[in-house]
Scaffold this active site. Structure first.
Site, PDB file in Angstrom:
ATOM      1  N   SER A 142       1.064  -7.607  15.591  1.00 36.67           N
ATOM      2  CA  SER A 142       1.903  -8.152  14.529  1.00 36.67           C
ATOM      3  C   SER A 142       3.144  -7.287  14.369  1.00 36.67           C
ATOM      4  O   SER A 142       3.095  -6.069  14.624  1.00 36.67           O
ATOM      5  CB  SER A 142       1.138  -8.177  13.206  1.00 36.67           C
ATOM      6  OG  SER A 142       2.003  -8.396  12.099  1.00 36.67           O
ATOM      7  N   TYR A 156      -3.805  -4.379   6.594  1.00 38.19           N
ATOM      8  CA  TYR A 156      -3.490  -5.277   7.711  1.00 38.19           C
ATOM      9  C   TYR A 156      -2.561  -4.600   8.712  1.00 38.19           C
ATOM     10  O   TYR A 156      -2.810  -4.616   9.925  1.00 38.19           O
ATOM     11  CB  TYR A 156      -2.854  -6.561   7.172  1.00 38.19           C
ATOM     12  CG  TYR A 156      -2.368  -7.490   8.253  1.00 38.19           C
ATOM     13  CD1 TYR A 156      -3.271  -8.253   8.987  1.00 38.19           C
ATOM     14  CD2 TYR A 156      -1.016  -7.605   8.539  1.00 38.19           C
ATOM     15  CE1 TYR A 156      -2.828  -9.106   9.987  1.00 38.19           C
ATOM     16  CE2 TYR A 156      -0.569  -8.447   9.536  1.00 38.19           C
ATOM     17  CZ  TYR A 156      -1.476  -9.201  10.256  1.00 38.19           C
ATOM     18  OH  TYR A 156      -1.031 -10.048  11.249  1.00 38.19           O
TER      19      TYR A 156
END
Length: 251
Positions: A142, A156
Site C-alpha cells: 500500500s 495498517y
C-alpha cells in the site's frame, strides 16, 4: 520476457483482486483464484470462462489466516495447472483504529492478516518457485507503507510497511535466480476497503482504471511500483518529507 501464463491471485473475490483477475483473463491467462467467499469466486470464474472460452479458471475457498491451508491450496493450484508462473499476494484487511483507544483486536487482526498471512503466502509461493527455478512473486502492499501514519492508518500502515520490506528482502535473496519479485504500492483505488477507509477523494482512481494500472505495472515486473504512477510516485517523495504535524492534520 516470458509470458506468465498461470497466475494465482489471493483475495480475488472483490476489489483489486477481482479487477486484476478480469484484466488477466482478457489477456488470455489461466487463473487460480482464492478468497474466503467461495460463491463470489464461483460466479467470477463462470463469468470469465464464458467471456474468454480459451482460459482455465480454478478456484479455492481460502482464509489466508489459516496458514497451513495456504500451502495446501497453492500446491493444489500447481497440481491442476502444472506450474505457477506468477503469484499475486493480494489478500488484506484494513480495519485498524488509533492505537491505545481500546481496539487492539482490530489492529491485531489487521497486522496478522496483512503481514503474518502475507508471509505465509510468500513462503508458499517462493517454495514453489525455488523448485521450478522460475516464477514471479507480486506483493500488493500500500502507498501507506512509505512512512508511519496517524489515526486509523497506524497499524495498517505498519503492516503494509512490513509486507513491503519482506518483499524487498525476498527480492534481494533471489537476485541470482530466475525468480522475479515485484512490490506494488497502490494509492487510492476504488474497492470495498477504500470505500470504508477513505470515502470519496479526488485522488481515488476508478476500479477499472486501477486494475488496468496494476496489471500494466505487474507485467513490466519492476522491483517496485507505485500505482497509478501519477500522482502516487511523486507523492511518495512528498509524504516522506512532510513534517509529522502536517501529516497528522491531513492523514
Amino acid at each position: 520476457m516470458a509470458v506468465r501464463k498461470n497466475i494465482v491471485i489471493t483475495g480475488a473475490s472483490s476489489g483489486l483482486g477481482e479487477g486484476m483477475a478480469r484484466r488477466f483473463a482478457a489477456m488470455g491467462r489461466d487463473l487460480a483464484l482464492c478468497a474466503r467467499r467461495r460463491e463470489r469466486l464461483d460466479a467470477l470464474a463462470a463469468e470469465l470462462t464464458e467471456r474468454h472460452p480459451g482460459i482455465r479458471v480454478v478456484v479455492r475457498e481460502l482464509d489466508v489466516n489459516d496458514h497451513d491451508r495456504v500451502f495446501t491450496v497453492f500446491e493444489e493450484f500447481r497440481s491442476e495447472l502444472g506450474t505457477l508462473d506468477r503469484v499475486v499476494v493480494n489478500a488484506g484487511l484494513g480495519k485498524g483504529q488509533p492505537v491505545g483507544t481500546g481496539h487492539f483486536t482490530a489492529n491485531r487482526q489487521t497486522v496478522e492478516t496483512n503481514l503474518v498471512a502475507g508471509l505465509a503466502q510468500c513462503e508458499a509461493a517462493v517454495s514453489v518457485f525455488r523448485e521450478q527455478n522460475a516464477g514471479h512473486l507480486v506483493v500488493i502492499s500500500s502507498f501507506s507503507a512509505v512512512r508511519g501514519m496517524p489515526r486509523n492508518l497506524t497499524a495498517y500502515a505498519a503492516s503494509e510497511a512490513g509486507l513491503a520490506t519482506l518483499a524487498d528482502g525476498i527480492r534481494t535473496d533471489l537476485l541470482s535466480t530466475p525468480v522475479a519479485v515485484t512490490t506494488v504500492l497502490p494509492g487510492y483505488i476504488e474497492s470495498e476497503m477504500t470505500r470504508r477507509a477513505s470515502g470519496r477523494t479526488p485522488l481515488l482512481a476508478s476500479a477499472e482504471a486501477g486494475a488496468r494500472a496494476l496489471v500494466a505495472a505487474i507485467e513490466k515486473e519492476p522491483a517496485r511500483a507505485y500505482v497509478p504512477w501519477w500522482p502516487w510516485t511523486p507523492l511518495s517523495v512528498l509524504v516522506r518529507m512532510l513534517p509529522a504535524g502536517l501529516l497528522r492534520r491531513i492523514g
